[in-house]
Motif scaffolding. Sequence first.
Motif, PDB file in Angstrom:
ATOM      1  N   LYS A   1      -4.980   1.504  -4.270  1.00  0.00           N
ATOM      2  CA  LYS A   1      -3.554   1.522  -3.915  1.00  0.00           C
ATOM      3  C   LYS A   1      -2.684   0.811  -4.950  1.00  0.00           C
ATOM      4  O   LYS A   1      -1.556   0.395  -4.647  1.00  0.00           O
ATOM      5  N   GLY A   2      -3.221   0.607  -6.149  1.00  0.00           N
ATOM      6  CA  GLY A   2      -2.413  -0.010  -7.208  1.00  0.00           C
ATOM      7  C   GLY A   2      -2.171  -1.504  -6.996  1.00  0.00           C
ATOM      8  O   GLY A   2      -1.271  -2.088  -7.607  1.00  0.00           O
TER       9      GLY A   2
ATOM     10  N   ASN B   1       2.262   1.736  -3.390  1.00  0.00           N
ATOM     11  CA  ASN B   1       1.235   1.877  -4.433  1.00  0.00           C
ATOM     12  C   ASN B   1       1.381   0.864  -5.562  1.00  0.00           C
ATOM     13  O   ASN B   1       1.104   1.160  -6.726  1.00  0.00           O
TER      14      ASN B   1
ATOM     15  N   ARG C   1       0.842  -1.205   0.000  1.00  0.00           N
ATOM     16  CA  ARG C   1       0.000   0.000   0.000  1.00  0.00           C
ATOM     17  C   ARG C   1       0.880   1.259   0.000  1.00  0.00           C
ATOM     18  O   ARG C   1       0.616   2.203  -0.733  1.00  0.00           O
TER      19      ARG C   1
END
Length: 241
Positions: free
Chosen positions: A168-169, A125, A122
């Motif tokens: 968060k990717g 990312n 997180r």
Amino acid sequence: MSKVAIVTGGTRGIGQAISLELKHRGYRVAANYGGNDEAAQKFKAETDIPVFKWDVGDYDACAAGLAEVEKELGPIAVIVNNAGITRDAMLHRMTPQQWREVIRVDLDSMFNMVQPVINGMRDRNFGRIINISSINGQKGQMGQTNYSAAKAGVIGFTKALAQENAKKGITVNVVAPGYIDTEMVQAVPEKVLESIIAQIPVGRLGKAEEIAKAVAFLASDDAGFITGSTITANGGQYIAT
Ligand code: NDP
């Protein structure tokens, strides 16, 4: 710098094919295993992929093992939760131990492997989490209430975690194999195996490499818009919606 990937049960069977495919695609791969030192050392010697022994059913062991991998290779970008076991019996004959062993290795492992590293993902990312379920988690299989429950649980876990981390990717997906030609399936009695193959529209067992390629796609940058999904790879045996 190439991304670090950890593959649980990454030294044998489907996991071995996943470790090799990810290495081939340029990842720095760490292969976890549970207890078969001989297979792990052979795999390490043949592939030059570092191996790490810990029990994925044990939270503290996962946290310590993942910390060791990050210390040696760098921050983990890809987790492939592949390790799994079966302890088959009809429920009316199943022991509490058979139930618990499968739930802890096949389902508790999801929490144990992700929780210690999710905050790092997180913060950075980026993350790719790919969980290996099974056709029998999708359709249920007699003699496998424990395994079907755990593997269905993997899909629910994946959908919830995907939603929690989408901004968060981090993508979280499932690959649900059908019957793949590994030791797990070779342990099935020949007559039963023949009847299983008869139910597979493509007329054969799957190959570990075919699962590995689906996993590698989900790990790639190309799969950034795919999250919470299940890719079924079962030769048409069960076509889930
Ligand atoms: P294998 O039995 O060939 O390999 C299992 C791997 O998991 C081994 O590397 C083993 O380590 C590892 N493992 C088992 N228990 C633990 C543990 N407690 N901690 C860490 N590692 C552990 O299995 P497959 O390759 O056939 O299956 C891989 C995954 O695919 C499993 O999740 C399985 O349920 C799933 N699957 C398989 C199908 C098939 O047809 N083969 C079909 C559908 C799903 P070690 O070598 O040390 O024993």
